[in-house]
Scaffold this active site. Structure first.
Site, mmCIF file in Angstrom:
data_model
loop_
_atom_site.group_PDB
_atom_site.id
_atom_site.type_symbol
_atom_site.label_atom_id
_atom_site.label_comp_id
_atom_site.label_asym_id
_atom_site.label_seq_id
_atom_site.Cartn_x
_atom_site.Cartn_y
_atom_site.Cartn_z
ATOM 1 N N GLY A 40 0.809 -5.132 1.006
ATOM 2 C CA GLY A 40 -0.306 -5.231 0.065
ATOM 3 C C GLY A 40 0.106 -5.898 -1.243
ATOM 4 O O GLY A 40 -0.723 -6.512 -1.924
ATOM 5 N N ALA A 84 0.855 -1.191 0.000
ATOM 6 C CA ALA A 84 0.000 0.000 0.000
ATOM 7 C C ALA A 84 0.891 1.240 0.000
ATOM 8 O O ALA A 84 2.041 1.179 0.438
ATOM 9 C CB ALA A 84 -0.885 -0.013 1.232
ATOM 10 N N GLU A 141 4.004 -5.226 7.528
ATOM 11 C CA GLU A 141 3.137 -4.182 8.090
ATOM 12 C C GLU A 141 3.389 -3.956 9.579
ATOM 13 O O GLU A 141 3.250 -2.842 10.082
ATOM 14 C CB GLU A 141 1.661 -4.559 7.883
ATOM 15 N N GLU A 178 -0.181 -9.446 -0.552
ATOM 16 C CA GLU A 178 -1.622 -9.749 -0.398
ATOM 17 C C GLU A 178 -2.291 -9.866 -1.770
ATOM 18 O O GLU A 178 -3.164 -10.713 -1.976
ATOM 19 C CB GLU A 178 -2.293 -8.660 0.446
HETATM 20 C C1 LIG Z 1 10.259 -1.837 -0.992
HETATM 21 C C2 LIG Z 1 11.580 -1.650 -0.314
HETATM 22 C C3 LIG Z 1 12.138 -2.977 0.161
HETATM 23 C C4 LIG Z 1 12.561 -1.023 -1.334
HETATM 24 O O1 LIG Z 1 13.778 -0.743 -0.707
HETATM 25 P P1 LIG Z 1 14.871 0.179 -1.418
HETATM 26 O O2 LIG Z 1 16.039 0.235 -0.502
HETATM 27 O O3 LIG Z 1 15.064 -0.293 -2.805
HETATM 28 O O4 LIG Z 1 14.222 1.621 -1.556
HETATM 29 P P2 LIG Z 1 13.772 2.629 -0.424
HETATM 30 O O5 LIG Z 1 13.384 1.945 0.791
HETATM 31 O O6 LIG Z 1 14.795 3.697 -0.322
HETATM 32 O O7 LIG Z 1 12.455 3.222 -1.073
HETATM 33 C C5 LIG Z 1 12.505 3.995 -2.278
HETATM 34 C C6 LIG Z 1 11.461 5.070 -2.184
HETATM 35 O O8 LIG Z 1 10.165 4.461 -2.173
HETATM 36 C C7 LIG Z 1 9.427 4.878 -1.054
HETATM 37 N N1 LIG Z 1 8.575 3.753 -0.636
HETATM 38 C C8 LIG Z 1 8.948 2.507 -0.377
HETATM 39 N N2 LIG Z 1 7.900 1.736 -0.077
HETATM 40 C C9 LIG Z 1 6.825 2.542 -0.158
HETATM 41 C C10 LIG Z 1 5.429 2.330 0.030
HETATM 42 N N3 LIG Z 1 4.936 1.130 0.352
HETATM 43 N N4 LIG Z 1 4.619 3.385 -0.116
HETATM 44 C C11 LIG Z 1 5.097 4.598 -0.452
HETATM 45 N N5 LIG Z 1 6.401 4.863 -0.657
HETATM 46 C C12 LIG Z 1 7.241 3.837 -0.508
HETATM 47 C C13 LIG Z 1 10.471 5.229 -0.012
HETATM 48 O O9 LIG Z 1 9.955 6.116 0.930
HETATM 49 C C14 LIG Z 1 11.549 5.853 -0.897
HETATM 50 O O10 LIG Z 1 11.165 7.161 -1.193
HETATM 51 P P3 LIG Z 1 11.857 8.381 -0.472
HETATM 52 O O11 LIG Z 1 11.313 9.565 -1.166
HETATM 53 O O12 LIG Z 1 11.426 8.289 0.970
HETATM 54 O O13 LIG Z 1 13.325 8.173 -0.592
HETATM 55 C C15 LIG Z 1 11.442 -0.703 0.880
HETATM 56 O O14 LIG Z 1 11.138 0.575 0.412
HETATM 57 C C16 LIG Z 1 10.367 -1.113 1.832
HETATM 58 O O15 LIG Z 1 10.599 -1.933 2.678
HETATM 59 N N6 LIG Z 1 9.192 -0.505 1.697
HETATM 60 C C17 LIG Z 1 8.073 -0.711 2.605
HETATM 61 C C18 LIG Z 1 7.382 -2.002 2.356
HETATM 62 C C19 LIG Z 1 6.197 -2.126 3.265
HETATM 63 O O16 LIG Z 1 6.303 -1.951 4.444
HETATM 64 N N7 LIG Z 1 5.054 -2.439 2.700
HETATM 65 C C20 LIG Z 1 3.822 -2.538 3.433
HETATM 66 C C21 LIG Z 1 3.048 -1.293 3.299
HETATM 67 S S1 LIG Z 1 1.617 -1.273 4.320
HETATM 68 C C22 LIG Z 1 0.492 -2.242 3.493
HETATM 69 O O17 LIG Z 1 0.772 -2.726 2.458
HETATM 70 C C23 LIG Z 1 -0.852 -2.339 4.146
HETATM 71 C C24 LIG Z 1 -1.742 -3.387 3.550
HETATM 72 O O18 LIG Z 1 -1.614 -4.589 4.255
HETATM 73 C C25 LIG Z 1 -3.231 -3.089 3.643
HETATM 74 C C26 LIG Z 1 -3.654 -1.703 3.493
HETATM 75 C C27 LIG Z 1 -5.157 -1.656 3.637
HETATM 76 C C28 LIG Z 1 -5.567 -0.299 4.044
HETATM 77 C C29 LIG Z 1 -6.914 -0.380 4.662
HETATM 78 C C30 LIG Z 1 -7.095 0.810 5.523
HETATM 79 C C31 LIG Z 1 -8.229 0.559 6.490
HETATM 80 C C32 LIG Z 1 -8.140 1.493 7.638
HETATM 81 C C33 LIG Z 1 -9.011 2.684 7.437
HETATM 82 C C34 LIG Z 1 -8.795 3.700 8.486
HETATM 83 C C35 LIG Z 1 -10.107 4.180 8.917
HETATM 84 C C36 LIG Z 1 -10.007 5.535 9.414
HETATM 85 C C37 LIG Z 1 -11.256 5.866 10.118
HETATM 86 O O19 LIG Z 1 -11.729 5.039 10.893
HETATM 87 O O20 LIG Z 1 -11.728 6.973 9.905
#
Ligand SMILES: CC(C)(COP(=O)(O)OP(=O)(O)OC[C@H]1O[C@@H](n2cnc3c(N)ncnc32)[C@H](O)[C@@H]1OP(=O)(O)O)[C@@H](O)C(=O)NCCC(=O)NCCSC(=O)C[C@@H](O)CCCCCCCCCCCCC(=O)O
Length: 712
Positions: A103, A61, A126, A106
């Site tokens: 995600g 996500a 997450e 997922e």
């Molecule tokens: C992917 C990586 C391993 C890559 O590593 P690498 O070293 O190659 O690169 P960087 O880490 O330097 O990243 C490069 C660049 O990309 C940005 N970035 C990385 N990942 C993301 C991302 N997921 N989203 C956005 N941006 C990302 C990073 O910041 C860098 O940019 P910058 O400008 O900062 O230099 C590594 O990046 C990594 O590990 N990433 C994270 C992976 C991760 O953790 N993924 C999980 C994300 S959470 C998720 O997926 C959630 C899902 O399970 C479900 C979501 C459902 C949502 C439902 C919401 C319901 C709730 C509602 C709330 C209700 C509110 C109310 O009640 O009112």
């Protein structure tokens, strides 16, 4: 955004396009759903492949959307999209290159088959963002792998390499070639075959014996490791739901838990840490140097001088980063021992050569001096290095507090001198403080920051002052802990409060681990204790302010901590790790208080936290005010990655903002009034100014700091 094309006559290839990690932003979600619907309705399409554009499958996500509920809610929801993918009547194959995380995995779990490149990795990280897999991952993964393996992946958030994922059954096939091509061929072979059994939402979780006992134990285990973080416990609850509830009920539970986590302060703090870690690479110095304007000269060879514990760790870190390293130790007997130790850590030679002669450093692009913390010894080495090393070579000292500028003065190249403050063990700990003095050139900082990145470190550019950022802030924290003992607390009480807050170790256990003699030596050098102190000086006052000699007295008793088997705690033998309460210490403290006319009073955990943490935070504001750190985010990165500050509390400066700056100020004022002889409790002017300007959010603090003279 998602690209849609038909290949080989019948396969729809949907490609997620959102560089750099193909995160599932609102636009991507929109594109993905439209593409899935197009594939469903096109009679020519008989199978589908989902891939990531230009490499990585999907990083999950879009974390940037999480701070803003309206962003989260715009576009179709992931749960809805993944349901459509799973329900498709045509086989869907995920083609995973690079990574499928959160995600992203997922999405792959909603597909009917998963193809991976042999170098890909997958995971549900997450939990490290203070969340759980909230788009079906907590329900589908246990149905695929069984509860044990799924729980492990979800609670630790670890990345699993493709080979292991294949063994676990998480990936169906691996390829060394083009993953999309292989997936397309496979998709065609699966066209027309039944899919019911491939839909994880239809499957029950593989049965598990003694399910209640299993989850009770899992919860206890997770609680023990969580250090107060809520997400790991919610992950256990969600997986329990997968094991005991029908799929749709499990999904409802996942949603409820996710909503609670998503809006929590802990998730906010963890997210902040995620971006803070990455933001440190975009360094600036108030002298005008910046990451994007300074060209770093490449470093390919390094010399390490001094092969004690730190020097060995630094050698390993540099060699692992691919540098050719010459390790220099002038004491022959230490050299042999160090060579064996480094080879063991590197599991072989690893591009390291050894020498007992400083001349061996002559050809290195960078020299890291790592002898013990003695200014006179370091000065002598820097004088020699200045003439031995080739022009252009950078000269770095590994020090936790000494003056970089003084060392620069011993050389004919002060602009090429800097500090590299590694944390022990240097090949393991993520943090590196890159310390520049007033004469260090921007190119030198740039080269060191780039090298830090190559070593996999979170490198933070800081200015030169005693203790730099981390240790400078630690001093008031330790000081308050000593004062609390004088006033009636025990090491157990102080440590329990800090461990409950989330530190891996309380201050006294940490002091036992690192050795009480280290601080003792520094205090002697500073003239606070030892022969320089005249007998007529009051024991509990130094330079007009309160001083606690407790640490000195402990060292005089030979209680150096774990290494002597006795410190603030008792250990079974020297070097043992399990801390036990020591009745001797209790009487020692009682006698001490009696001797100094101190009345022990009842101290609660709140006071411990406020005194120790607010004093540390207050120093953090001073560090910002002095320009020794460029931003509060940099301070927080230092504390989270070097000092065990719990991620789910974001770092000291973020924590201050979360508690409320006015409340921190009020607390400091109260404690300073009660302890006027303790200047670290006196609120610093930046904190006052921030409160006076309405406590702006943390990313706006720099506007209030501006205008102040910087030392960086
Ligand atoms: C992917 C990586 C391993 C890559 O590593 P690498 O070293 O190659 O690169 P960087 O880490 O330097 O990243 C490069 C660049 O990309 C940005 N970035 C990385 N990942 C993301 C991302 N997921 N989203 C956005 N941006 C990302 C990073 O910041 C860098 O940019 P910058 O400008 O900062 O230099 C590594 O990046 C990594 O590990 N990433 C994270 C992976 C991760 O953790 N993924 C999980 C994300 S959470 C998720 O997926 C959630 C899902 O399970 C479900 C979501 C459902 C949502 C439902 C919401 C319901 C709730 C509602 C709330 C209700 C509110 C109310 O009640 O009112």
């Amino acid at each position: 955004m998602a690209q849609y094309r038909i290949v080989s006559g019948s396969v729809a290839v949907i490609s997620i396009q959102n560089p750099p990690v193909n995160a599932l932003s609102a636009a991507v979600r929109e594109g993905l759903l439209l593409s899935v619907r197009a594939a469903a309705s096109d009679p020519l399409v008989r199978s589908v492949v989902i891939s990531g554009h230009n490499g990585p499958f999907c990083g999950g996500a879009d974390i940037k959307e999480f701070g803003n509920v309206s962003h989260l809610e715009s576009g179709p929801h992931l749960v809805e999209i993944f349901e459509s993918v799973e329900a498709l009547a045509k086989p869907v194959v995920a083609a995973i290159e690079g990574f499928a995380l959160g995600g992203g995995l997922e999405l792959a779990l909603a597909c009917h088959y998963r193809f991976g490149h042999s170098e890909a990795r997958v995971g549900l990280p997450e939990v490290s963002l203070g969340l759980l897999p909230g788009a079906g991952g907590s329900q589908r993964l246990p149905r695929l792998l069984g509860v044990r393996a799924a729980l492990d992946m979800i609670v630790t958030g670890r990345h699993v390499a493709a080979g292991e994922a294949l063994k676990l059954g998480l990936l169906d096939r691996l390829t060394d070639g083009n993953t999309v091509d292989a997936a397309v061929r496979f998709a065609q072979s699966a066209e027309g075959k039944p899919l019911d059994d491939r839909r994880l939402g239809n499957r029950p979780c593989p049965p598990l014996e003694n399910i209640d006992a299993f989850f009770e134990e899992a919860l206890i285990h997770a609680r023990g490791r969580a250090r107060g973080a809520a997400a790991p416990l919610a992950c256990v609850q969600a997986v329990r739901g997968a094991a005991t509830l029908p799929f749709l009920k499990g999904m409802e539970l996942e949603k409820r838990l996710m909503e609670t986590l998503m809006t929590s302060g802990q998730a906010q703090a963890s997210r902040y840490c995620f971006f803070t870690e990455r933001g440190a690479a975009r360094w600036t110095t108030p002298t005008g140097a910046r990451w994007d304007t300074c060209r770093a000269r490449p470093i390919s060879t390094a010399a390490v001088i001094g092969l004690g514990t730190m020097g060995r760790g630094i050698t390993v870190a540099l060699a692992r980063a691919g540098l050719s390293v010459v390790a220099v130790e002038t004491q022959e007997h230490q050299l042999d021992e160090a060579q064996r130790a480094v080879s063991r850590m590197l599991k072989g030679g690893g591009g390291v050569s050894y020498s007992a002669d400083l001349q061996a450093a002559a050809g290195a692009d960078l020299v890291v001096e790592a002898v013990f913390e003695d200014m006179a010894v370091k000065e002598e080495i820097f004088k020699q290095l200045s003439s031995v090393c080739k022009p252009g070579a950078l000269l770095a000292t590994n020090t936790s507090s000494l003056d970089i500028d003084r060392l620069a003065s011993c050389t004919l190249r002060p602009e090429q001198v800097l500090g590299l403050h590694f944390f022990a063990p240097a090949h393991v700990m993520r943090l590196l403080e890159v310390v520049s003095g007033p004469r260090t050139s921007p190119q030198t900082v740039a080269a060191a920051m780039q090298l830090g990145r190559r070593m996999g470190k979170v490198s933070v550019a800081v200015g030169n002052c005693p203790g730099f950022v981390g240790n400078r802030m630690l001093k008031p924290y330790l000081e308050q802990a000593y004062f609390l003992l004088e006033e009636g607390a025990s090491p157990e009480l102080v440590d329990a409060a800090l461990e409950e807050f989330g530190f891996p170790m309380g201050v006294f256990k940490m002091s036992d681990l690192s050795g009480l003699d280290i601080g003792w030596r520094v205090r002697k050098e500073e003239g606070l204790t030892g022969p320089g102190v005249t007998a007529d000086q009051p024991m509990r006052t130094r330079r007009g302010r309160r001083y606690s000699p407790l640490g000195d007295l402990m060292c005089e008793e030979g209680r150096y901590g774990q290494k002597t088997g006795r410190g603030w705690y008792l250990y079974d033998r020297p070097g043992a790790r399990v801390a036990r309460s020591d009745p001797w210490l209790r009487s020692f403290l009682e006698e001490y208080r009696e001797r100094h006319g101190l009345l022990a009073r009842r101290i609660d955990q709140q006071e411990v936290l406020e005194r120790c943490l607010y004093a540390l935070i207050n120093e953090g504001f001073r560090v910002l005010e002095d320009g020794v750190a460029a931003s509060p985010q940099n301070i927080d990165a230092i504390y989270v990655f070097g000092y065990g500050w719990p991620k789910h509390r974001g770092g000291p400066m973020f924590y201050a903002a979360q508690v409320g700056l006015a409340r921190v100020l009020e607390g400091l004022e109260k404690y300073h009034k009660a302890h006027p002889d303790s200047p670290h409790l006196q609120p610093c002017s930046l904190l006052r100014r921030l409160v006076a300007s309405g406590s702006p959010p943390i990313h706006k603090w720099s506007e209030v700091v501006k205008g102040h003279r910087s030392q960086l």
